[in-house]
Design a protein around this motif. Sequence first.
Motif, PDB file in Angstrom:
ATOM      1  N   THR A  64      41.336 -39.367  23.631  1.00 23.44           N
ATOM      2  CA  THR A  64      40.911 -40.506  24.448  1.00 23.44           C
ATOM      3  C   THR A  64      39.421 -40.777  24.247  1.00 23.44           C
ATOM      4  N   ILE A  65      38.628 -39.722  24.205  1.00 21.63           N
ATOM      5  CA  ILE A  65      37.197 -39.901  23.945  1.00 21.63           C
ATOM      6  C   ILE A  65      36.992 -40.469  22.546  1.00 21.63           C
ATOM      7  N   GLY A  66      37.773 -40.000  21.571  1.00 20.10           N
ATOM      8  CA  GLY A  66      37.675 -40.544  20.224  1.00 20.10           C
ATOM      9  C   GLY A  66      37.971 -42.029  20.184  1.00 20.10           C
ATOM     10  N   ALA A  80      30.432 -32.761  23.884  1.00 15.28           N
ATOM     11  CA  ALA A  80      30.630 -31.318  23.743  1.00 15.28           C
ATOM     12  C   ALA A  80      32.112 -31.024  23.902  1.00 15.28           C
ATOM     13  N   THR A  81      32.677 -30.294  22.970  1.00 16.28           N
ATOM     14  CA  THR A  81      34.050 -29.853  23.138  1.00 16.28           C
ATOM     15  C   THR A  81      34.076 -28.325  23.181  1.00 16.28           C
ATOM     16  N   ARG A 107      37.603 -32.378  15.260  1.00 12.94           N
ATOM     17  CA  ARG A 107      36.950 -33.461  14.513  1.00 12.94           C
ATOM     18  C   ARG A 107      37.918 -34.625  14.308  1.00 12.94           C
ATOM     19  N   GLN A 108      39.168 -34.290  14.015  1.00 16.03           N
ATOM     20  CA  GLN A 108      40.170 -35.342  13.836  1.00 16.03           C
ATOM     21  C   GLN A 108      40.441 -36.055  15.158  1.00 16.03           C
ATOM     22  N   ASN A 109      40.604 -35.286  16.220  1.00 17.06           N
ATOM     23  CA  ASN A 109      40.875 -35.896  17.522  1.00 17.06           C
ATOM     24  C   ASN A 109      39.754 -36.838  17.951  1.00 17.06           C
ATOM     25  N   THR A 114      31.017 -34.493  12.168  1.00 12.48           N
ATOM     26  CA  THR A 114      30.316 -33.323  12.698  1.00 12.48           C
ATOM     27  C   THR A 114      30.393 -33.344  14.218  1.00 12.48           C
ATOM     28  N   LEU A 115      30.842 -32.270  14.808  1.00 10.80           N
ATOM     29  CA  LEU A 115      30.907 -32.169  16.263  1.00 10.80           C
ATOM     30  C   LEU A 115      29.511 -31.904  16.810  1.00 10.80           C
TER      31      LEU A 115
END
Length: 327
Positions: A64-66, A80-81, A107-109, A114-115
């Motif tokens: 959802t954030i993506g 931040a994950t 990263r895909q989600n 780069t996270l």
Amino acid sequence: MHSRELGRTHRTVSEIGLGTWQLGADWGDVAESDALAVLDAAVDSGVTFFDTADVYGDGRSEQTIGTFLSANPGHSITVATKMGRREAQVASNYVLDNFRLWTDRSRQNLGVETLDLVQLHCPPSEVFVDDAVYDALDTLVSEERIAAYGFSVETTDQALAAIARPGTATIQIILNAFRLKPLDEVLPAARAAGVGIIARVPLASGLLSGKYTKETTFDANDHRTFNRDGSAFDVGETFSGVDFESGVEAAHAFAELVPEGVAPATAALAWVAQQPGVSTVIPGARNPGQAAGNAEAGSLAPLGAAFDDGVHRIYDRYFRQSIHSRW
């Protein structure tokens, strides 16, 4: 909205961020359109920091954030994950190969190369003292899979172990008016080391909103129903580990401290944000009104010494003997 530097990430983030556990699972069902509306409202109110995890809705919160990030190019949001809770909680799982797999999924989600910040998600205590874990996290940084790393912790001992390591950028820890132990050692140590503090569960799962009574009930799929005894995950994540009925009484006493014209939840968030060493506070929200209301705490004037003394008196009366030694 006031801003702070987020520890060794050297990013500037809003004093009040947004925790997105509620947008994934364990708080009842939230439609994606409603979740996106919460993110919109938070950003419109000055929030520039989102906290999520790969386990929230098994990736739903990250996705959802993506979607939100993709629809808002040029944003200034730090995300931040967290990783590690999708696997069995044994120290042997915290190795570089798994870290690569876990961060690739996030990263895909999130739809990013780069996270911004990855936190190990309340791992076993052995992980915090394992040199190989820190070497693996440093490798992720060198590979540009992540920009920085930190730890979400359950205990002060875990926090202090991670703060002592030079690569640790942030510590996420439970801190609220009913959970004061981090003030003793963790916040001073983090300040001295330049490590950021992300304060989670700042409203004690809603208790400090002052809206609950002893008769309040929650949905069966809400962790405030099924995890009061810690049977699903650490009990500290639910009502900060305090007895619900005692928490309701203490919340009413807290509300009496609050200045006229200020909501108890706003004062509770501002009090946490105003503790020396706190970088950002991450209340959750299930609707846009809650997100906007939470953000108001980021511009509240200092609550002062008398308010702080009152918080400590309430803590001493209701909680110190029962929970202070546990975390």
